[in-house]
Design a protein around this motif. Structure first.
Motif, PDB file in Angstrom:
ATOM      1  N   PHE A  48       0.838  -1.191   0.000  1.00 52.67           N
ATOM      2  CA  PHE A  48       0.000   0.000   0.000  1.00 52.67           C
ATOM      3  C   PHE A  48       0.877   1.246   0.000  1.00 52.67           C
ATOM      4  O   PHE A  48       1.830   1.343   0.774  1.00 52.67           O
ATOM      5  CB  PHE A  48      -0.921   0.032   1.220  1.00 52.67           C
ATOM      6  CG  PHE A  48      -1.773   1.272   1.302  1.00 52.67           C
ATOM      7  CD1 PHE A  48      -2.882   1.415   0.494  1.00 52.67           C
ATOM      8  CD2 PHE A  48      -1.443   2.308   2.176  1.00 52.67           C
ATOM      9  CE1 PHE A  48      -3.670   2.559   0.552  1.00 52.67           C
ATOM     10  CE2 PHE A  48      -2.214   3.452   2.240  1.00 52.67           C
ATOM     11  CZ  PHE A  48      -3.328   3.576   1.421  1.00 52.67           C
ATOM     12  N   SER A  49       0.551   2.224  -0.849  1.00 49.75           N
ATOM     13  CA  SER A  49       1.328   3.459  -0.925  1.00 49.75           C
ATOM     14  C   SER A  49       0.622   4.562  -0.146  1.00 49.75           C
ATOM     15  O   SER A  49      -0.510   4.940  -0.480  1.00 49.75           O
ATOM     16  CB  SER A  49       1.506   3.888  -2.388  1.00 49.75           C
ATOM     17  OG  SER A  49       2.276   2.939  -3.087  1.00 49.75           O
ATOM     18  N   TYR A  92      -7.349  -0.164   8.893  1.00 45.38           N
ATOM     19  CA  TYR A  92      -8.061  -1.059   7.989  1.00 45.38           C
ATOM     20  C   TYR A  92      -8.056  -0.408   6.615  1.00 45.38           C
ATOM     21  O   TYR A  92      -8.589   0.693   6.435  1.00 45.38           O
ATOM     22  CB  TYR A  92      -9.507  -1.301   8.435  1.00 45.38           C
ATOM     23  CG  TYR A  92     -10.287  -2.079   7.388  1.00 45.38           C
ATOM     24  CD1 TYR A  92     -10.102  -3.446   7.241  1.00 45.38           C
ATOM     25  CD2 TYR A  92     -11.145  -1.431   6.500  1.00 45.38           C
ATOM     26  CE1 TYR A  92     -10.768  -4.158   6.257  1.00 45.38           C
ATOM     27  CE2 TYR A  92     -11.821  -2.137   5.513  1.00 45.38           C
ATOM     28  CZ  TYR A  92     -11.629  -3.502   5.402  1.00 45.38           C
ATOM     29  OH  TYR A  92     -12.284  -4.198   4.412  1.00 45.38           O
ATOM     30  N   ILE A  93      -7.442  -1.088   5.663  1.00 44.33           N
ATOM     31  CA  ILE A  93      -7.375  -0.588   4.295  1.00 44.33           C
ATOM     32  C   ILE A  93      -7.994  -1.652   3.393  1.00 44.33           C
ATOM     33  O   ILE A  93      -7.466  -2.762   3.267  1.00 44.33           O
ATOM     34  CB  ILE A  93      -5.925  -0.251   3.887  1.00 44.33           C
ATOM     35  CG1 ILE A  93      -5.379   0.836   4.821  1.00 44.33           C
ATOM     36  CG2 ILE A  93      -5.854   0.196   2.440  1.00 44.33           C
ATOM     37  CD1 ILE A  93      -3.940   1.223   4.575  1.00 44.33           C
ATOM     38  N   GLU A  94      -9.121  -1.288   2.821  1.00 48.98           N
ATOM     39  CA  GLU A  94      -9.892  -2.246   2.035  1.00 48.98           C
ATOM     40  C   GLU A  94      -9.038  -2.841   0.910  1.00 48.98           C
ATOM     41  O   GLU A  94      -8.349  -2.122   0.179  1.00 48.98           O
ATOM     42  CB  GLU A  94     -11.122  -1.558   1.456  1.00 48.98           C
ATOM     43  CG  GLU A  94     -12.100  -2.496   0.783  1.00 48.98           C
ATOM     44  CD  GLU A  94     -13.341  -1.801   0.279  1.00 48.98           C
ATOM     45  OE1 GLU A  94     -14.135  -2.472  -0.402  1.00 48.98           O
ATOM     46  OE2 GLU A  94     -13.512  -0.586   0.560  1.00 48.98           O
ATOM     47  N   GLN A 122     -10.830   4.722  -0.713  1.00 45.79           N
ATOM     48  CA  GLN A 122     -10.510   4.554  -2.132  1.00 45.79           C
ATOM     49  C   GLN A 122     -11.712   4.947  -2.984  1.00 45.79           C
ATOM     50  O   GLN A 122     -12.848   4.578  -2.700  1.00 45.79           O
ATOM     51  CB  GLN A 122     -10.140   3.109  -2.422  1.00 45.79           C
ATOM     52  CG  GLN A 122      -9.678   2.872  -3.856  1.00 45.79           C
ATOM     53  CD  GLN A 122      -9.397   1.410  -4.131  1.00 45.79           C
ATOM     54  OE1 GLN A 122     -10.072   0.532  -3.616  1.00 45.79           O
ATOM     55  NE2 GLN A 122      -8.391   1.151  -4.938  1.00 45.79           N
ATOM     56  N   HIS A 123     -11.441   5.720  -4.030  1.00 44.35           N
ATOM     57  CA  HIS A 123     -12.476   6.086  -5.003  1.00 44.35           C
ATOM     58  C   HIS A 123     -11.921   5.874  -6.398  1.00 44.35           C
ATOM     59  O   HIS A 123     -10.983   6.567  -6.814  1.00 44.35           O
ATOM     60  CB  HIS A 123     -12.897   7.550  -4.820  1.00 44.35           C
ATOM     61  CG  HIS A 123     -13.927   7.997  -5.807  1.00 44.35           C
ATOM     62  ND1 HIS A 123     -15.257   7.662  -5.692  1.00 44.35           N
ATOM     63  CD2 HIS A 123     -13.827   8.747  -6.932  1.00 44.35           C
ATOM     64  CE1 HIS A 123     -15.933   8.196  -6.695  1.00 44.35           C
ATOM     65  NE2 HIS A 123     -15.080   8.854  -7.472  1.00 44.35           N
ATOM     66  N   GLU A 124     -12.475   4.876  -7.101  1.00 49.28           N
ATOM     67  CA  GLU A 124     -12.060   4.572  -8.474  1.00 49.28           C
ATOM     68  C   GLU A 124     -10.538   4.474  -8.595  1.00 49.28           C
ATOM     69  O   GLU A 124      -9.909   5.060  -9.485  1.00 49.28           O
ATOM     70  CB  GLU A 124     -12.633   5.614  -9.438  1.00 49.28           C
ATOM     71  CG  GLU A 124     -14.160   5.608  -9.478  1.00 49.28           C
ATOM     72  CD  GLU A 124     -14.729   6.625 -10.446  1.00 49.28           C
ATOM     73  OE1 GLU A 124     -13.954   7.403 -11.039  1.00 49.28           O
ATOM     74  OE2 GLU A 124     -15.969   6.654 -10.594  1.00 49.28           O
ATOM     75  N   GLY A 125      -9.951   3.746  -7.668  1.00 52.97           N
ATOM     76  CA  GLY A 125      -8.517   3.490  -7.704  1.00 52.97           C
ATOM     77  C   GLY A 125      -7.643   4.532  -7.044  1.00 52.97           C
ATOM     78  O   GLY A 125      -6.444   4.322  -6.889  1.00 52.97           O
ATOM     79  N   LYS A 126      -8.238   5.658  -6.650  1.00 54.13           N
ATOM     80  CA  LYS A 126      -7.461   6.718  -5.995  1.00 54.13           C
ATOM     81  C   LYS A 126      -7.673   6.656  -4.488  1.00 54.13           C
ATOM     82  O   LYS A 126      -8.814   6.649  -4.019  1.00 54.13           O
ATOM     83  CB  LYS A 126      -7.877   8.095  -6.527  1.00 54.13           C
ATOM     84  CG  LYS A 126      -7.172   9.260  -5.821  1.00 54.13           C
ATOM     85  CD  LYS A 126      -7.528  10.590  -6.436  1.00 54.13           C
ATOM     86  CE  LYS A 126      -7.027  11.772  -5.612  1.00 54.13           C
ATOM     87  NZ  LYS A 126      -5.597  11.680  -5.266  1.00 54.13           N
ATOM     88  N   GLY A 142     -14.786  16.915  -4.807  1.00 55.58           N
ATOM     89  CA  GLY A 142     -14.824  17.103  -6.252  1.00 55.58           C
ATOM     90  C   GLY A 142     -15.043  15.814  -7.014  1.00 55.58           C
ATOM     91  O   GLY A 142     -15.848  15.756  -7.943  1.00 55.58           O
ATOM     92  N   TYR A 143     -14.322  14.747  -6.635  1.00 57.68           N
ATOM     93  CA  TYR A 143     -14.484  13.514  -7.415  1.00 57.68           C
ATOM     94  C   TYR A 143     -15.441  12.513  -6.797  1.00 57.68           C
ATOM     95  O   TYR A 143     -15.930  11.622  -7.497  1.00 57.68           O
ATOM     96  CB  TYR A 143     -13.148  12.855  -7.788  1.00 57.68           C
ATOM     97  CG  TYR A 143     -12.075  12.828  -6.741  1.00 57.68           C
ATOM     98  CD1 TYR A 143     -12.004  11.829  -5.800  1.00 57.68           C
ATOM     99  CD2 TYR A 143     -11.083  13.815  -6.733  1.00 57.68           C
ATOM    100  CE1 TYR A 143     -10.993  11.801  -4.852  1.00 57.68           C
ATOM    101  CE2 TYR A 143     -10.053  13.790  -5.792  1.00 57.68           C
ATOM    102  CZ  TYR A 143     -10.023  12.779  -4.857  1.00 57.68           C
ATOM    103  OH  TYR A 143      -9.024  12.758  -3.932  1.00 57.68           O
TER     104      TYR A 143
END
Length: 264
Positions: A48-49, A92-94, A122-126, A142-143
């Motif tokens: 994870f980054s 906890y990181i999904e 996480q949203h659409e890979g971000k 915004g996103y």
């Protein structure tokens, strides 16, 4: 009187202070605490980054043994004055459940107590650290499309953390379950999300977990309440859920924060 702080950070925190362990312990004793749990940010899962600018959200894995060894010495030094518990605040990181389970299997036996928290969404890979700053939260709006969408994702992720199979050493306390409200005075949601929180509380109760009753929100400039707020704490207690005060102190002076405004 039993006075406990179950969420305290340390000089091993990469984004905290350089206050020594002794400074934390001596101040805890002076404030009348009978027990404290040091819950440093655990190393983030392998692969994870970290999205924060300095990539300092979790401890470096190479420092973990030194951390536990330092706490063992601290327990012995202060054994006649205060109970000191060794712990971690585990993210906890999904999608990284396996890595987290492996980490806990390796180091869990050294923990007396621990917290499971959600900071990253996480949203659409971000990925974003949702509580990092008002600017980051604003960019997320915004996103995600709205504040409500961020809240929905956060509570959904907290629920997943509670249900996740993280093995024998999965933390028993859920950290600051309303952390998403950190910037609520700048970016308010349109409704209370009471249904989502009720589901979370039922899951916590069914699994005999605890809640971190976190005072840090009172000192955050755009929050103004504990995580979770009192009305949620009352609902939790009605379900038989144990709530544990946590200062979430990242400096010795941060100990006891919010406590006078809380129902303890």
């Amino acid at each position: 009187m039993i006075k406990v702080d179950g969420h305290v950070h340390t000089p091993f925190c990469p984004h905290g202070s350089t206050d020594s362990f002794e400074m934390y312990v001596e101040r805890s004793i002076s404030l009348g605490y009978t027990a404290i749990t040091f819950t440093e940010h655990a190393p983030l899962p392998e692969g994870f980054s970290d999205t924060t600018p300095d990539q300092d959200s979790g401890m470096d894995l190479t420092r973990l043994t030194d951390y536990f060894d330092a706490l063992d010495m601290l327990k012995e030094k202060y054994k006649d004055k205060i109970i000191i518990r060794s712990g971690l605040e585990v993210d906890y990181i999904e999608g990284f459940e396996h890595e987290t389970k492996e980490f806990l299997a390796t180091y869990g036996a050294r923990m007396d107590d621990s917290i499971l928290s959600v900071h990253f969404l996480q949203h659409e890979g971000k990925w974003d650290c949702l509580d990092f700053s008002p600017d980051v939260f604003h960019s997320m709006i915004g996103y995600y499309g709205s504040v409500d969408a961020i809240y929905s994702r956060y509570y959904e992720t907290v629920l997943k953390s509670i249900r996740a199979d993280l093995g024998e050493f999965k933390p028993k306390r859920i950290g600051h379950m309303t952390l998403v409200k950190k910037f609520q005075q700048l970016y308010p949601a349109s409704h209370s999300f009471s249904d989502e929180m009720s589901i979370i509380l039922r899951e916590v109760a069914d699994r005999d977990l605890e809640l971190d009753y976190n005072g840090a929100g009172f000192v955050k400039p755009y929050c103004g309440e504990s995580y979770p707020p009192l009305e949620i704490v009352k609902k939790a207690r009605a379900l038989g859920i144990k709530t544990v005060y946590g200062s979430d102190a990242h400096t010795a002076n941060g100990l006891d924060q919010g406590r006078t405004d809380m129902d303890l």
